[in-house]
Design a protein around this motif. Structure first.
Motif, mmCIF file in Angstrom:
data_model
loop_
_atom_site.group_PDB
_atom_site.id
_atom_site.type_symbol
_atom_site.label_atom_id
_atom_site.label_comp_id
_atom_site.label_asym_id
_atom_site.label_seq_id
_atom_site.Cartn_x
_atom_site.Cartn_y
_atom_site.Cartn_z
ATOM 1 N N SER A 141 -43.052 -23.673 -32.484
ATOM 2 C CA SER A 141 -44.488 -23.498 -32.232
ATOM 3 C C SER A 141 -45.130 -22.502 -33.184
ATOM 4 O O SER A 141 -46.346 -22.342 -33.194
ATOM 5 C CB SER A 141 -44.701 -23.032 -30.793
ATOM 6 N N GLU A 144 -47.007 -24.662 -38.397
ATOM 7 C CA GLU A 144 -48.043 -25.681 -38.397
ATOM 8 C C GLU A 144 -47.894 -26.471 -39.699
ATOM 9 O O GLU A 144 -47.722 -25.880 -40.761
ATOM 10 C CB GLU A 144 -49.425 -25.007 -38.323
ATOM 11 N N ASP A 167 -44.044 -33.220 -33.677
ATOM 12 C CA ASP A 167 -44.840 -32.805 -32.516
ATOM 13 C C ASP A 167 -43.956 -32.669 -31.277
ATOM 14 O O ASP A 167 -44.080 -31.691 -30.521
ATOM 15 C CB ASP A 167 -45.966 -33.812 -32.266
ATOM 16 N N ARG A 172 -46.600 -27.775 -34.724
ATOM 17 C CA ARG A 172 -48.017 -28.135 -34.580
ATOM 18 C C ARG A 172 -48.519 -28.892 -35.801
ATOM 19 O O ARG A 172 -48.217 -28.539 -36.933
ATOM 20 C CB ARG A 172 -48.850 -26.866 -34.382
ATOM 21 N N ALA A 174 -51.764 -30.141 -38.094
ATOM 22 C CA ALA A 174 -53.166 -29.825 -38.384
ATOM 23 C C ALA A 174 -53.714 -30.847 -39.367
ATOM 24 O O ALA A 174 -53.016 -31.262 -40.295
ATOM 25 C CB ALA A 174 -53.281 -28.414 -38.966
ATOM 26 N N PRO A 192 -51.187 -36.402 -32.258
ATOM 27 C CA PRO A 192 -51.571 -35.255 -31.426
ATOM 28 C C PRO A 192 -51.860 -33.996 -32.238
ATOM 29 O O PRO A 192 -51.166 -32.984 -32.098
ATOM 30 C CB PRO A 192 -50.345 -35.076 -30.526
ATOM 31 N N LYS A 194 -53.231 -30.486 -33.356
ATOM 32 C CA LYS A 194 -53.580 -29.297 -32.584
ATOM 33 C C LYS A 194 -54.715 -28.519 -33.242
ATOM 34 O O LYS A 194 -55.226 -27.561 -32.674
ATOM 35 C CB LYS A 194 -52.364 -28.371 -32.460
ATOM 36 N N ARG A 195 -55.047 -28.914 -34.481
ATOM 37 C CA ARG A 195 -56.094 -28.211 -35.212
ATOM 38 C C ARG A 195 -56.767 -29.153 -36.202
ATOM 39 O O ARG A 195 -56.117 -29.997 -36.800
ATOM 40 C CB ARG A 195 -55.496 -27.021 -35.989
ATOM 41 N N ILE A 228 -58.632 -29.052 -28.889
ATOM 42 C CA ILE A 228 -57.853 -28.481 -29.988
ATOM 43 C C ILE A 228 -58.694 -27.475 -30.771
ATOM 44 O O ILE A 228 -59.897 -27.342 -30.555
ATOM 45 C CB ILE A 228 -57.303 -29.586 -30.929
ATOM 46 N N GLU A 229 -58.004 -26.747 -31.672
ATOM 47 C CA GLU A 229 -58.665 -25.669 -32.410
ATOM 48 C C GLU A 229 -59.334 -26.180 -33.687
ATOM 49 O O GLU A 229 -58.932 -27.210 -34.231
ATOM 50 C CB GLU A 229 -57.629 -24.592 -32.758
#
Ligand code: C2E
Ligand code: MG
Ligand code: MG
Ligand code: MG
Length: 288
Positions: A141, A144, A167, A172, A174, A192, A194-195, A228-229
């Protein structure tokens, strides 16, 4: 290239273009040995949490210290690395090095590594990442992997499978340079992420151009709806920072917060708070 585009185009094949091609050939020959000669290096640039001001992650950015030409930017040598296949060993080295170097950072700082389309399918990406994480002793985690929309133009079925596998491991994903590519929305649905990283070309205009702001705002809201970010790329002014924060953008990266540097600048534990200025220093002080 000039020949292929027809006789009428010959006038465009000027000395400048010839010089550029010669330059490219020289770099291509040298790039073969760059890894062995330890001429490649990773610089790191922070990504800031806009709500807290803390460093969320640092992006690893390749640099080539050429013995004669000095520092060569990635935009000049990564296309060559991709054409020649050298991106495979270079990309593997970048993943391994980034994980190893991130092991000495505070646990709440992630490391982001860029992935090239040319790497996919040529190596067992999942094993490379697994081994890099295990050797470095960092949690999945904390890593990225940044991919661009152009990556999906290759339509390699191995790509989606590898990214899904990463994933599932907890790494992560991006989506980099968002907005400049083609099939972004469909891949946002399929993978999926995350960013989302909003491309600098939009961020650069938000304070003067209502259209740039409208697009940026729409991307921020899209990410929020997906839970997400968002990182705004290329933030250079405090006016941009304020506007982004006001509109709910979660993270920012850019010269305002720090340029890419050879190492993240954290004072050793126990040293004074003012040894190093900037967000990295503040974070270590808070953490310890
Ligand atoms: P990127 O992944 O979009 O990285 C962000 C680029 O924007 C970096 O350029 C960074 O120095 C620059 N940047 C950051 N903040 C600002 C700002 O406030 N203003 C301006 N004008 N620029 C800013 P850099 O380091 O030259 O890298 C260029 C591209 O090369 C990267 O774009 C990425 O696509 C590629 N690249 C870099 N390292 C690697 C790597 O290890 N592997 C692969 N496959 N590609 C890489
Ligand atoms: Mg990137
Ligand atoms: Mg980018
Ligand atoms: Mg970019």
């Amino acid at each position: 290239k000039a020949k292929a585009s027809g006789k009428g185009q010959f006038c465009f094949f000027d000395e400048k273009l010839a010089a550029k091609e010669a330059d490219r050939r020289v770099l291509q020959a040298d790039l073969r040995d760059a890894l062995e000669r330890n001429e490649l290096q990773l610089f790191y640039q922070p990504e800031i949490d806009l709500a807290t001001g803390r460093v969320r992650a640092a992006e690893a950015l390749l640099r080539w210290m050429h013995p004669e030409h000095g520092l060569v930017a990635p935009d000049r040598f990564i296309p060559i690395a991709e054409e020649t296949g050298l991106i495979v060993p270079i990309g593997n080295w970048a993943i391994e090095t980034a994980c190893r170097e991130a092991a000495s950072w505070p646990d709440d700082v992630m490391v982001a590594v860029n992935l090239s389309a040319a790497q996919v399918g040529k190596v067992d990406l999942v094993s490379i990442v697994q081994n890099a994480l295990a050797d470095a002793g960092i949690a999945p985690s904390r890593l990225e992997i940044e991919v661009t929309e152009s990556l999906f133009l290759t339509a390699d079925p191995a790509l989606l499978r590898d990214l899904e596998h990463l994933d599932a491991m907890g790494v992560r994903l991006a989506l980099d340079d968002f907005g400049t590519g083609y099939s972004s929305l469909s891949y946002l649905q399929r993978l999926p992420f995350k960013r989302i990283k909003i491309d600098r070309s939009f961020v650069a205009g938000i304070t003067e151009d209502p259209r740039a702001m409208a697009i940026t705002k729409a991307v921020i809201d899209l990410a929020a709806a997906l839970g997400i970010e968002t990182t705004a790329e290329g933030v250079e002014t405090s006016a941009q920072r304020r506007l982004l924060a006001e509109h709910g953008c979660t993270h920012a990266q850019g010269f305002l917060f720090g340029k890419p540097r050879p190492r993240i600048e954290l004072p050793a534990a126990g040293e004074g708070a003012n040894v190093v200025a900037g967000p990295w220093a503040a974070q270590r002080d808070n953490a310890s």
